[in-house]
Design an enzyme around this catalytic site. Structure first.
Site, short mmCIF file in Angstrom:
data_model
loop_
_atom_site.label_atom_id
_atom_site.label_comp_id
_atom_site.label_asym_id
_atom_site.label_seq_id
_atom_site.Cartn_x
_atom_site.Cartn_y
_atom_site.Cartn_z
N ALA A 37 5.32 2.14 9.54
CA ALA A 37 6.54 2.61 8.87
C ALA A 37 6.99 1.55 7.86
O ALA A 37 6.83 0.35 8.08
CB ALA A 37 7.65 2.85 9.89
N GLU A 38 7.56 2.01 6.74
CA GLU A 38 7.94 1.12 5.64
C GLU A 38 8.85 -0.02 6.09
O GLU A 38 8.84 -1.09 5.50
CB GLU A 38 8.67 1.91 4.53
CG GLU A 38 7.79 2.84 3.73
CD GLU A 38 7.78 4.24 4.30
OE1 GLU A 38 7.52 4.41 5.51
OE2 GLU A 38 8.02 5.19 3.53
N ASN A 39 9.67 0.24 7.11
CA ASN A 39 10.61 -0.80 7.54
C ASN A 39 9.96 -1.85 8.43
O ASN A 39 10.65 -2.58 9.13
CB ASN A 39 11.82 -0.17 8.24
CG ASN A 39 11.44 0.67 9.43
OD1 ASN A 39 10.34 1.22 9.50
ND2 ASN A 39 12.33 0.80 10.39
#
Lengths: 213, 246
Positions: A50-52
Site C-alpha cells: 500500500a502507498e502509505n
C-alpha cells in the site's frame, strides 16, 4: 445498473487476480481493484503493498478487531500478514518507482489501445485526485485496469485516444471490463476473452477502437 | 540543555507563534499519523495566508476530524499542496473541492510519490531531482524533462517547509520519535523538511535514554516541540470511520 451485461465487478476483479503469479508484489487501487484480494488464486501467494508504506497487509478487520494505527491505501483498517514490514512514504514510493511492484491494478475512466489511461480528472474539473496513480503507472512492471466497458450514456471507455487528461502513456498491459479481457495492442485491442452472454460483435460495437485476434 | 524545553504544556502554546504566511506540512495518511490536535489548535490560533502541505485536505469521511479543509473554511489558507483536490470517486465530494473550483484558494496538485520525494529532498539537502512520474501528462506541460538511459524524466524541486505538524506514538524528552504501524507515512519526511517540528504524542513522554536508539524513527535533533495528547474528549483520538454508502 439493471442493463449491465457480462461480468460483475467481482468477476472482473477475479479475472485479473487470476493473472497474479506466486510471489508477486501487488498494489491494488481504491474501489473495484480492492476486490482482487477476495479472489481465490489457489496456493499462489502475493504480497500486497500500500502507498502509505504497508508491505504485506491482509484482510480488512471487522469492527472491534481493528488496529486504528493501521490502514491500507483506501483507509480501511486491515491486518498484517506474517512477514509484513512498515516503511515511510518516500521508501514506499521508492519501491514503486524502482520497479519492485509486479502489478498495479487501478480503475480508470478511459483506456486507449496504445496503453494510455485516464483516471485522475473528470471533464470540466479544475483539479482532480492523483494520489499514487501516476507514480504507480510510471513505476510498476505491469499496469492492469478494471473499468466498465461503456459510460452510463453507452459511450466506449476503450478508445483510440483518451479524451480526458491521461495518468500515464503506453503503460497499460491488460484491461478487464464487464465485456471481457482485452490487451492494448497499438492499432486496437487484442480480444483475449469474452464474458458470458457477450459476443464479439457486441464488444466491437461498444469499443472505440478495432478488436484484434 | 534545551531538552526539557521541548515539552510544551498545551497545543495552543505549541502553535502560538505560527505567523501569517507560514508554510506548514501536516503528517498523516487517512487517520494514522494525522496531527488532529495541532490542527484544532491552529484553527483557534487563527494564523492566515497559510500554505498547507499534506496528502489530502481531509473531510472525505464521517465522523469528520479536524482537517485542512476546515482551515480553508476558516479563511486561513492561501494555498494547498497535495495529491488530491478532488476525491478518487467523482461521486464523493471533498469539502475542499468547492473552494478550489470556485477560485477561493490555490492548489498545487502533486503526485503522491513526488510529494514524498520533494519533502525528502528538502530534508536531505537535495535541491531538485528527476522522476519518471507524470511524464507525458498535463502536469508536465511546459516543464523541464531530460532523457536518461533512453527514458524521459521530469524535473521536480525540493519542498522545504517552515513548520511540520506530526503525530507520533512515543517520544522521549530529547525529541526522539517512534511511530506505530502506518502512522509513519509522511511524518519522518516532513520532520526533516521543516525548520520547526511540533509533534503530538500518544504515550507519556519518556525520559531521555529510555528509548532504544535503534528504534528511533525521527531523531530528536529534528524535533523542537512535543505535546502529550490528553485522554478524550480533551484530546482527539482516531475512531474507526463510517463506511460510505455506495
Amino acid at each position: 445498473m439493471s442493463d449491465r451485461m457480462g461480468w460483475s465487478r467481482q468477476q472482473m476483479a477475479d479475472r485479473l487476480a487470476r493473472e497474479f503469479q506466486d510471489g508477486w508484489i501487488v498494489n491494488l487501487g481504491v474501489g473495484i481493484p480492492t476486490l482482487c484480494s477476495n479472489t481465490d488464486i489457489g496456493d499462489r501467494q502475493v504480497i500486497y503493498h500500500a502507498e502509505n508504506g504497508v508491505i504485506g497487509y491482509g484482510p480488512v478487520l471487522p469492527e472491534g478487531q481493528e488496529d486504528l494505527h493501521l490502514v491500507n491505501a483506501g483507509g480501511q483498517n486491515v491486518s498484517l500478514n506474517p512477514g509484513a514490514a512498515i516503511v515511510h512514504h518516500a521508501d514506499s514510493f521508492a519501491i514503486i518507482r524502482s520497479g519492485r511492484i509486479d502489478v498495479t491494478v487501478m480503475g480508470a475512466y478511459e483506456v486507449s489501445c496504445t496503453g494510455d489511461f485516464a483516471n485522475w480528472k473528470v471533464a470540466g474539473a479544475k483539479g482532480g485526485g492523483i494520489g499514487g496513480a501516476m507514480d504507480l503507472a510510471a513505476g510498476a512492471k505491469r499496469v492492469f485496469i478494471i473499468l466498465e466497458h461503456t459510460t452510463r450514456k453507452g459511450e466506449p471507455r476503450l478508445v483510440r485516444r483518451c479524451a480526458l487528461p491521461v495518468t500515464a502513456r503506453g503503460v497499460v498491459t491488460l484491461v478487464a471490463t464487464n465485456y471481457g479481457l482485452f490487451e492494448p495492442a497499438g492499432e486496437g485491442f487484442r480480444l483475449r476473452e469474452l464474458a458470458p452472454g457477450i459476443t464479439r460483435d457486441m464488444a466491437q460495437a461498444a469499443t472505440g477502437a478495432p478488436l484484434i485476434g | 540543555m534545551g531538552q526539557e524545553s521541548k515539552l510544551v504544556a498545551s497545543f495552543a502554546e505549541a502553535v502560538a507563534d505560527i505567523p501569517d504566511g507560514a508554510v506548514i506540512a501536516f503528517g498523516g495518511f487517512a487517520a494514522p499519523g494525522t496531527p488532529y490536535n495541532l490542527i484544532k489548535a491552529l484553527l483557534a490560533q487563527g494564523a492566515r495566508n497559510l500554505t498547507c502541505i499534506a496528502n489530502t485536505t481531509g473531510g472525505a469521511h464521517q465522523p469528520r476530524m479536524p482537517d485542512i479543509a476546515m482551515l480553508v473554511e476558516n479563511g486561513q489558507v492561501r494555498k494547498v499542496i497535495c495529491s488530491f483536490t478532488a476525491a478518487t470517486r467523482p461521486t464523493d465530494v471533498l469539502p475542499f473541492t468547492k473552494f478550489y473550483e470556485a477560485g477561493e484558494v490555490e492548489a498545487e496538485l502533486v503526485p503522491q510519490g513526488t510529494l514524498a520525494e520533494r519533502l525528502r529532498a528538502a530534508g536531505a539537502g537535495i535541491p531538485a531531482f528527476y522522476t519518471p512520474t507524470a511524464v507525458g501528462t498535463e502536469l508536465a506541460e511546459g516543464r523541464e524533462t531530460r532523457v536518461f538511459n533512453g527514458r524521459e524524466y521530469l524535473l521536480e524541486y525540493a519542498l522545504p517547509v517552515d513548520y511540520a505538524f506530526l503525530r507520533a506514538h512515543r517520544a522521549d524528552a530529547a525529541g526522539n520519535l517512534q511511530y506505530r504501524l502506518s502512522q509513519r507515512n509522511f511524518n519522518p519526511l516532513m520532520a526533516m523538511a521543516a525548520r520547526t517540528v511540533i509533534a503530538e504524542v500518544e504515550e507519556e513522554i519518556l525520559p531521555a535514554g529510555a528509548m532504544d536508539p535503534d528504534q528511533v524513527h525521527t531523531p530528536g535533533i529534528f524535533v523542537q516541540r512535543l505535546v502529550r495528547i490528553p485522554p478524550a474528549p480533551e484530546g482527539i483520538w482516531p475512531v474507526r470511520r463510517q463506511e460510505r454508502a455506495r
